[in-house]
Design an enzyme around this catalytic site. Structure first.
Site, PDB file in Angstrom:
ATOM      1  N   GLU A   1     -39.126   5.353  39.349  1.00  0.00           N
ATOM      2  CA  GLU A   1     -39.213   6.044  38.157  1.00  0.00           C
ATOM      3  C   GLU A   1     -40.905   6.350  38.075  1.00  0.00           C
ATOM      4  O   GLU A   1     -41.053   7.402  37.364  1.00  0.00           O
ATOM      5  CB  GLU A   1     -38.937   5.374  36.847  1.00  0.00           C
ATOM      6  CG  GLU A   1     -37.559   5.009  36.871  1.00  0.00           C
ATOM      7  CD  GLU A   1     -36.547   6.421  36.714  1.00  0.00           C
ATOM      8  OE1 GLU A   1     -37.270   7.431  36.483  1.00  0.00           O
ATOM      9  OE2 GLU A   1     -35.395   6.396  36.980  1.00  0.00           O
TER      10      GLU A   1
ATOM     11  N   TYR B   1     -38.803   6.362  28.451  1.00  0.00           N
ATOM     12  CA  TYR B   1     -38.002   6.816  29.439  1.00  0.00           C
ATOM     13  C   TYR B   1     -37.970   5.883  30.644  1.00  0.00           C
ATOM     14  O   TYR B   1     -36.810   5.282  30.718  1.00  0.00           O
ATOM     15  CB  TYR B   1     -38.531   8.227  29.893  1.00  0.00           C
ATOM     16  CG  TYR B   1     -37.799   8.558  31.492  1.00  0.00           C
ATOM     17  CD1 TYR B   1     -36.476   9.021  31.209  1.00  0.00           C
ATOM     18  CD2 TYR B   1     -38.270   8.017  32.560  1.00  0.00           C
ATOM     19  CE1 TYR B   1     -35.645   8.967  32.370  1.00  0.00           C
ATOM     20  CE2 TYR B   1     -37.897   8.512  33.760  1.00  0.00           C
ATOM     21  CZ  TYR B   1     -36.421   8.872  33.645  1.00  0.00           C
ATOM     22  OH  TYR B   1     -35.686   8.937  34.757  1.00  0.00           O
TER      23      TYR B   1
ATOM     24  N   ASP C   1     -35.198  12.413  29.811  1.00  0.00           N
ATOM     25  CA  ASP C   1     -36.095  13.057  30.358  1.00  0.00           C
ATOM     26  C   ASP C   1     -36.049  14.623  30.174  1.00  0.00           C
ATOM     27  O   ASP C   1     -35.381  15.037  29.308  1.00  0.00           O
ATOM     28  CB  ASP C   1     -36.248  12.513  31.640  1.00  0.00           C
ATOM     29  CG  ASP C   1     -35.096  13.003  32.676  1.00  0.00           C
ATOM     30  OD1 ASP C   1     -34.160  13.639  31.975  1.00  0.00           O
ATOM     31  OD2 ASP C   1     -35.085  13.016  33.891  1.00  0.00           O
TER      32      ASP C   1
END
Ligand code: SF4
Length: 356
Positions: free
Chosen positions: A42, A125, A143
């Site tokens: 991520e 997120y 996102d």
């Protein structure tokens, strides 16, 4: 605009059916349950396309298989591996977080959204992605892909970069989430945005949401999602003077408070506009050398999110070191340059000019 419970249920069921039967997107971190690897993927994928981030993910998981390995790594080694990805604050925060997890959490990733959010470089997120993918917590990820799918499917014209818009989309995403299947649902909506409901030319014919979708029915695909703020792009002019002495290059390290923090570079003169070599020489070089010895080797232009960096690369051979007293730097043998972390534009320059 009121979205009915029936519409929300249809959305969730259609998405789930598509994910189970037609979603063929395959990436190494998909289905991963190790929070460390999910976190790495991520962080690498923020502001970075999956295809570009993939080799970095593989390199990081190979070099640092656990958070403990990353925590004890040399900063220089980690930055060198990150080289080319940009947004170096991500790398700095990643190292800080690895060390906090090792020292304050005994090497174990926190498993709740709130605890994850407290870590450096982990925003809503990323916290939601780790909490749902690794720990099956019922938290919706939001996102860019999710904003696009939701705004088009439900015809929402609230700006996705406004406080009220962010709140509205976050609440809707949470309402659509099946609490017992959050990881698969989050993965499905992100994959749908990345492969079907793409920014330009979405594949509505093969979209599981096409019968529901307000944007297709009302011809709003190109308008949605809406952003209120325009990004202001600043133009900058970098002039690198690459001092050469006996096959060595003069190198400095960039400081905090600007792009490329902690990375290395040759001597930099930043000007407000494009500047000729002779003016650079006269106004900015505290050196006793002939102006003609400053040689322009190449130029480049790099677009960042908020800045365009126009760069000129000059070389200047220094024969007599007694005339050379530049501060804050050191000589590095050209064969050793590749061991340092440089911004992408300098890596390209060194590669093209046979320094690496
Ligand atoms: S129908 Fe088209 S615009 Fe609507 S969600 Fe699907 S791909 Fe996106």
């Amino acid at each position: 605009m009121e979205i009915t419970t029936a519409a929300k249920n249809r959305f969730t069921l259609s998405l789930s059916h598509w994910h189970q039967n037609y979603n063929v997107r395959n990436l190494p971190w998909k289905g991963e349950k190790d929070p460390y690897k999910i976190w790495l993927s991520e962080i690498i994928l923020q502001q970075t396309r999956a295809a570009q981030g993939l080799p970095y993910y593989l390199a990081f998981t190979h070099a640092f298989p656990t958070v403990a390995h990353l925590a004890v790594a040399d900063d220089a080694d980690v930055f060198r591996l990150w080289q080319g990805l940009g947004y170096y604050n991500r790398c700095k925060n990643m190292l800080a977080t690895a060390r906090i997890i090792t020292s304050a959490h005994h090497g174990v990733f926190p498993n709740t959204y709130i605890q994850l959010l407290a870590l450096k470089g982990i925003g809503p997120y990323t916290a939601a992605a780790i909490a749902s993918f690794a720990f099956n917590q019922p938290v919706a990820v939001v996102d860019g892909n999710v904003y696009r799918v939701l705004s088009r499917c439900f015809g929402i014209d609230s700006p996705i970069d406004s406080t009220s818009g962010k709140k509205l989309f976050a609440e809707l995403a949470q309402q659509l989430l099946p609490p017992d299947n959050s990881a698969a649902h989050n993965q499905a909506i992100m994959d749908l945005g990345a492969t079907v409901c793409t920014p330009a030319l979405p594949k509505c014919d093969s979209c599981p949401l096409s019968k529901l979708c307000v944007a297709t029915k009302s011809d709003l695909i190109r308008q949605l999602p809406i952003k209120s703020k325009k990004i202001i792009v600043k133009e900058r002019f970098f002039n690198y003077i690459i001092f050469q002495h006996n096959n060595n290059t003069w190198i400095t390290q960039r400081q905090a408070g600007d792009i490329w923090e902690n990375l290395h570079e040759p001597y930099l003169i930043e000007t407000k506009q494009p500047t000729e070599a002779i003016a650079l020489y006269k106004d900015n070089l505290p050196l006793n050398a002939h102006p003609n010895s400053l040689k322009l080797i190449s130029k480049s232009k790099q677009k960042l999110t908020h800045q365009v960096i126009n760069t000129c690369f000059y070389t200047l051979v220094i024969n007599d070191l007694s005339q050379f007293n530049m501060p804050n730097g050191w000589w590095v043998n050209n064969s050793e340059l590749k061991k340092l972390a440089f911004p992408k534009t300098l890596v390209s320059f060194f590669k093209n000019n046979l320094y690496f």
